[in-house]
Design a protein around this motif. Sequence first.
Motif, mmCIF file in Angstrom:
data_model
loop_
_atom_site.group_PDB
_atom_site.id
_atom_site.type_symbol
_atom_site.label_atom_id
_atom_site.label_comp_id
_atom_site.label_asym_id
_atom_site.label_seq_id
_atom_site.Cartn_x
_atom_site.Cartn_y
_atom_site.Cartn_z
ATOM 1 N N CYS A 182 -0.942 -3.526 5.015
ATOM 2 C CA CYS A 182 -0.093 -2.436 4.539
ATOM 3 C C CYS A 182 -0.975 -1.429 3.819
ATOM 4 N N ARG A 213 -2.097 4.237 10.593
ATOM 5 C CA ARG A 213 -0.871 3.450 10.524
ATOM 6 C C ARG A 213 0.320 4.309 11.011
ATOM 7 N N VAL A 214 0.344 5.572 10.619
ATOM 8 C CA VAL A 214 1.405 6.467 11.104
ATOM 9 C C VAL A 214 1.254 6.682 12.612
ATOM 10 N N CYS A 263 7.124 3.949 7.401
ATOM 11 C CA CYS A 263 5.872 4.182 6.673
ATOM 12 C C CYS A 263 6.113 4.938 5.366
ATOM 13 N N GLU A 308 2.837 5.515 3.236
ATOM 14 C CA GLU A 308 1.931 6.461 3.883
ATOM 15 C C GLU A 308 2.476 7.888 3.756
#
Length: 460
Positions: A42, A133-134, A275, A278
Amino acid sequence: QIARIYADQETFGGKEVTVCGWARTIRDMKTFGFIELNDGSCFKNLQVVMEAEGLENFKDIARQNVGAALVVTGTVVLTPEAKQPLEVKAASIQVEGPSSPDYPLQKKRHSVEFLRTIQHLRPRTNLFSAAFRVRSAAAYAIHNFFQERGFVYVHTPIITASDCEGAGEMFRVTTLNPNDPPRTAEGVVDCAQDFFGKAASLTVSGQLNAENFAMAFGDVYTFGPTFRAEKSNTQRHAAEFWMIEPEMAFCDLAGDMDVAEAMIKSVITEVMAKCPDEMEFFNSFVDKGLKERLEHVASSAFGRVSYTEAIEILEKSGQKFEYPVSWGCDLQTEHERYLTEQHFKKPVFVTDYPKEIKAFYMRANDDGKTVAAADCLVPGIGEIIGGSQREERLDLLEARIRELGMDPADYWWYLDLRRYGSCKHAGFGLGFERLVMYLTGISNIRDVLPHPRTVGSADF
Ligand code: 4AD
Ligand code: MG
């Protein structure tokens, strides 16, 4: 995994856990110390507390450098009053792999330009951890969108003999096979000619192949890498990028835009939900107001304007453009950005472009001058989607191919689609990196590609 501990704090509170990750910071306070551990599961770090008394190798751990790979076993302590909701009180810490003191990612702000020179390490920073991650969540959201609507995912080829966009911006494929290398007049080895029986290139778009499948499956989409030998050294052009290309049978241009708009909204909503850390990071450190803007975009209608009206808007704008506008000119980034940022102040589709500036496959409009094209422009970037209704009439398509000096024989299979059960159909191409830029506020395409390939750069 750290993600699981954060997600299920009630269960993990008071329990013993083992986490494996890399030290982002190590603070030695003599009798105790703190480690911020990140395991990539994460965005958040896990705070590890260690005490000299409780930990036999305390001195060794406190001496470790940032970047060291550690295995930590300890108890999860919930700390609702503190900055972070929980920490792990270490019972044992092992060094899986130490890190050298010259580790380039010390705890300070690094410029994105510097980080591009260490692409092998930059995924370990907050910015790139959030960006990739996005990127992953957005890819998944796109598949979700199409799969939920019954679209069939088609893998179109990367090596191709046809130039979909007709712009000649292709990378030629060759082999390095030393056996029987045919040589060109200049002595250059071009085995591809020999291998495939004709010259082959890396694809600029999967559209033509997707059309084959749309004529069998109805609604299909591709999602794969595409390549352009376009010498545009800009913030939004890459030589290798990913494109999403839906193709829909029995669909016209208005339906095409409806799908594109619904897709963008759906991806925004899903990424914001999946997310939150983020997006909070981008909102605070990259682009203030990003979240509010995206939320608004996800819940309000996009603009739609014809190319002809767009030219009028630009002509009346009183703006001094580097490239002057007049009917017939291709829209430059500055024009696109004026339309979407200053005039409409939201995403906008520009439709019905002059046929001269668009590809051969677009459907001719009745005015004889324009084609049924729709580009989607968004603030901050400009063109993010290029789409059109396709020419389904055999005679008109063949005539257009000839008119452009292309050989209909090269497109025999594409023309066949118009011979056997032709129907109106439409599709579009979404530049995936441009979408990720839009979602994150990151302004350079080099920073949303894991390993960017751009003019003059193909390192790592
Ligand atoms: O507008 P383009 O060239 O359209 C096509 O290739 C169509 N065959 C798509 C289709 O209808 N199936 O490219 C589509 C999108 C652009 O809007 C842009 O977002 C992205 O692909 N794109 C690039 N992204 C990064 N670097 C480049 N060099 C790009 N060229 C296009
Ligand atoms: Mg385009």
